[in-house]
Enzyme design. Sequence first.
Site, PDB file in Angstrom:
ATOM      1  N   PHE A   1       0.807  -1.226   0.000  1.00  0.00           N
ATOM      2  CA  PHE A   1       0.000   0.000   0.000  1.00  0.00           C
ATOM      3  C   PHE A   1       0.833   1.266   0.000  1.00  0.00           C
ATOM      4  CE2 PHE A   1       0.855  -0.081   4.586  1.00  0.00           C
ATOM      5  CZ  PHE A   1       1.049   1.273   4.845  1.00  0.00           C
TER       6      PHE A   1
ATOM      7  N   LYS B   1      -1.119  -6.545  -9.682  1.00  0.00           N
ATOM      8  CA  LYS B   1      -2.141  -6.709  -8.631  1.00  0.00           C
ATOM      9  C   LYS B   1      -1.818  -5.656  -7.570  1.00  0.00           C
ATOM     10  CE  LYS B   1      -3.060  -8.147  -4.938  1.00  0.00           C
ATOM     11  NZ  LYS B   1      -3.483  -7.221  -3.842  1.00  0.00           N
TER      12      LYS B   1
ATOM     13  N   CYS C   1       9.600   1.762   3.364  1.00  0.00           N
ATOM     14  CA  CYS C   1      10.479   0.639   3.686  1.00  0.00           C
ATOM     15  C   CYS C   1      11.904   1.128   3.928  1.00  0.00           C
ATOM     16  CB  CYS C   1      10.454  -0.391   2.581  1.00  0.00           C
ATOM     17  SG  CYS C   1      11.004   0.291   1.037  1.00  0.00           S
TER      18      CYS C   1
HETATM   19  P1  NAD Z   1       1.279  -6.675   2.919  1.00  0.00           P
HETATM   20  O1  NAD Z   1       2.285  -7.758   3.008  1.00  0.00           O
HETATM   21  O2  NAD Z   1       0.160  -6.663   3.898  1.00  0.00           O
HETATM   22  O3  NAD Z   1       0.586  -6.665   1.479  1.00  0.00           O
HETATM   23  C1  NAD Z   1       1.333  -6.683   0.289  1.00  0.00           C
HETATM   24  C2  NAD Z   1       0.533  -7.373  -0.803  1.00  0.00           C
HETATM   25  O4  NAD Z   1       0.304  -8.724  -0.417  1.00  0.00           O
HETATM   26  C3  NAD Z   1      -0.828  -6.754  -1.076  1.00  0.00           C
HETATM   27  O5  NAD Z   1      -1.019  -6.668  -2.464  1.00  0.00           O
HETATM   28  C4  NAD Z   1      -1.807  -7.729  -0.435  1.00  0.00           C
HETATM   29  O6  NAD Z   1      -3.015  -7.804  -1.120  1.00  0.00           O
HETATM   30  C5  NAD Z   1      -1.072  -9.053  -0.483  1.00  0.00           C
HETATM   31  N1  NAD Z   1      -1.393  -9.920   0.661  1.00  0.00           N
HETATM   32  C6  NAD Z   1      -1.661  -9.526   1.928  1.00  0.00           C
HETATM   33  N2  NAD Z   1      -1.886 -10.600   2.700  1.00  0.00           N
HETATM   34  C7  NAD Z   1      -1.751 -11.682   1.918  1.00  0.00           C
HETATM   35  C8  NAD Z   1      -1.870 -13.091   2.150  1.00  0.00           C
HETATM   36  N3  NAD Z   1      -2.164 -13.585   3.348  1.00  0.00           N
HETATM   37  N4  NAD Z   1      -1.656 -13.921   1.108  1.00  0.00           N
HETATM   38  C9  NAD Z   1      -1.364 -13.451  -0.121  1.00  0.00           C
HETATM   39  N5  NAD Z   1      -1.250 -12.126  -0.387  1.00  0.00           N
HETATM   40  C10 NAD Z   1      -1.439 -11.261   0.613  1.00  0.00           C
HETATM   41  O7  NAD Z   1       2.100  -5.294   2.964  1.00  0.00           O
HETATM   42  P2  NAD Z   1       1.548  -3.814   3.091  1.00  0.00           P
HETATM   43  O8  NAD Z   1       1.009  -3.596   4.462  1.00  0.00           O
HETATM   44  O9  NAD Z   1       0.670  -3.500   1.939  1.00  0.00           O
HETATM   45  O10 NAD Z   1       2.905  -2.977   2.904  1.00  0.00           O
HETATM   46  C11 NAD Z   1       3.743  -2.622   3.967  1.00  0.00           C
HETATM   47  C12 NAD Z   1       4.914  -3.556   4.051  1.00  0.00           C
HETATM   48  O11 NAD Z   1       5.636  -3.553   2.827  1.00  0.00           O
HETATM   49  C13 NAD Z   1       5.933  -3.122   5.109  1.00  0.00           C
HETATM   50  O12 NAD Z   1       6.361  -4.254   5.807  1.00  0.00           O
HETATM   51  C14 NAD Z   1       7.064  -2.515   4.299  1.00  0.00           C
HETATM   52  O13 NAD Z   1       8.321  -2.552   4.927  1.00  0.00           O
HETATM   53  C15 NAD Z   1       7.029  -3.382   3.091  1.00  0.00           C
HETATM   54  N6  NAD Z   1       7.675  -2.735   1.955  1.00  0.00           N
HETATM   55  C16 NAD Z   1       8.891  -3.200   1.579  1.00  0.00           C
HETATM   56  C17 NAD Z   1       9.550  -2.600   0.531  1.00  0.00           C
HETATM   57  C18 NAD Z   1      10.906  -3.093   0.114  1.00  0.00           C
HETATM   58  O14 NAD Z   1      11.401  -2.641  -0.904  1.00  0.00           O
HETATM   59  N7  NAD Z   1      11.529  -3.994   0.840  1.00  0.00           N
HETATM   60  C19 NAD Z   1       8.959  -1.528  -0.151  1.00  0.00           C
HETATM   61  C20 NAD Z   1       7.704  -1.091   0.260  1.00  0.00           C
HETATM   62  C21 NAD Z   1       7.059  -1.706   1.317  1.00  0.00           C
END
Ligand code: NAD
Length: 488
Positions: A149, A173, A281
């Site tokens: 997000f 997605k 991140c």
């Molecule tokens: P999230 O893991 O909740 O969601 C990411 C994606 O995964 C979304 O599209 C969501 O629909 C999907 N998803 C969620 N739960 C799922 C499940 N149980 N099974 C399959 N798919 C699922 O992450 P978020 O809250 O959207 O984003 C924040 C996180 O992303 C933080 O931990 C941040 O550090 C990380 N992030 C990392 C980077 C990087 O480059 N390392 C960059 C941006 C964000």
Amino acid sequence: MQRLNNYINGTWVKSQGSDYLNVDNPATMEVLAEVPNGGKEDVVVAIEAASKAFPAWRNTPAHQRIQYLFKLKMLLEEAREDIAKTITLECGKTYGESQGEMQRAIENVEMACGIPALLQGQFSEDIAKGIDEFMIRQPLGVCACIAPFNFPGMIPFWFLPYAIACGNTFIVKPSEKVPLTMQKVFELIDQLDLPNGVINMVHGAKESVDTLLEHPEVKAISFVGSTAIARYVYAKAAQHGKRVQAQGGAKNPIIVLPDAELDTTAQIVADSVYGCAGQRCLAASMVVTVGEHRPITEKILELTESRVTGFGLAEGVAMGPVITPESKDRIHALIEEGVTEGAKLVLDGRNPKVSGYEKGNFIAPTILEDVPLGGKIASTEIFGPVMSLIHLDSIEEAIELVNSGNYGNMACLFTSSGSAARQFRHDAWAGNIGINIGVAAPMAEFPFSGWKDSFFGDLHGQGRHAVEFFTQTKVVVERWFKTWERKF
Ligand code: NAD
């Protein structure tokens, strides 16, 4: 109420499911739109469209493929302000931050426009007498990205432009929390006159993701999100024979040595911790001072107290809300836990008054000092506007702290000593290093290099890594016998 559609095979398609989720403005909790919760049927149709488009697209010369990207770059530039407003509305960050995000997205399109050169192979003449050997790069097929997000406009662009420039077809997605930004982007993609099925978008959450991970026609998955889901995606997609790059969470430290330039360092540190309300991140989470810490601590406190929290489109606002009420509750609970663990709550940003936005998910800048090492706060990704201040005696102790953590997304050092900087960049166990930089975000031509629990895979997003990820190498060993050919 606007109900969003998927974009499949060059057209907007209504979801086959009946379940929709609210897309909220985190500053007001007003519902902006409804997004399909998606599901298997929607995703399979998108995969089939992308699969059908692949043979012709892979045979389209790279020089022709990038003409669509040049056009996309112009359209993104023209629409940048409009898209940035949408990012602020659904994601909460300030308008300036949203504009910066779109700049990073555009830079990745520019980088991918260089694909004819980036795709070039290698050639060795006469590896044995009259025999030549060469390596060429060919696309994989259908590739997909699953986005988080916090950067709804930028993160799909770490992958999408490279994937299609290399000759793959693609499915995005977006996060179900912030689908409106990609909706805007796909309105531009719709104007490109790309062959149908080359770029598609499907909405949804777990079921949509699982379908992408399991379907045999999907050859590669690019994921960005929390570590728990990154680990799951990495394992499941690999189990189904796919290439995977899965970027996870972070707990980024900034080390400040006593010889660091005081005023600029304090400003950059505060910007790193509180930019995007800490939901980056590459946000610093732990600020570790070495040696005499009072001058820098006081300066940071002064700058932090004066930051204005509010609606991201309002004048003078430096920090917006966190994404959901659940995020706000989670962060509140972690602040409470920090206090229970023995940290001093030097600045408590819980429940600030933001006039006119009483329902928003606001947390003002918060500082926990003397956070105990080895405790939960020192090791947990907070992903909110909370600084953990830790005071140590030596750079060696600080590097040990950096290296003892589970994450390895970024580590930064502030100093005026070249030798301390060299020691740090050599010894710190993290993939993105900042020296007198607070957010060491790699430009599009460099890989976004997370390590440890911040990344699962081999090749990262952006730059040459992306080109390698989205292609498979083919090696040809070739010999021609004169006697068979020469009829002239
Ligand atoms: P999230 O893991 O909740 O969601 C990411 C994606 O995964 C979304 O599209 C969501 O629909 C999907 N998803 C969620 N739960 C799922 C499940 N149980 N099974 C399959 N798919 C699922 O992450 P978020 O809250 O959207 O984003 C924040 C996180 O992303 C933080 O931990 C941040 O550090 C990380 N992030 C990392 C980077 C990087 O480059 N390392 C960059 C941006 C964000």
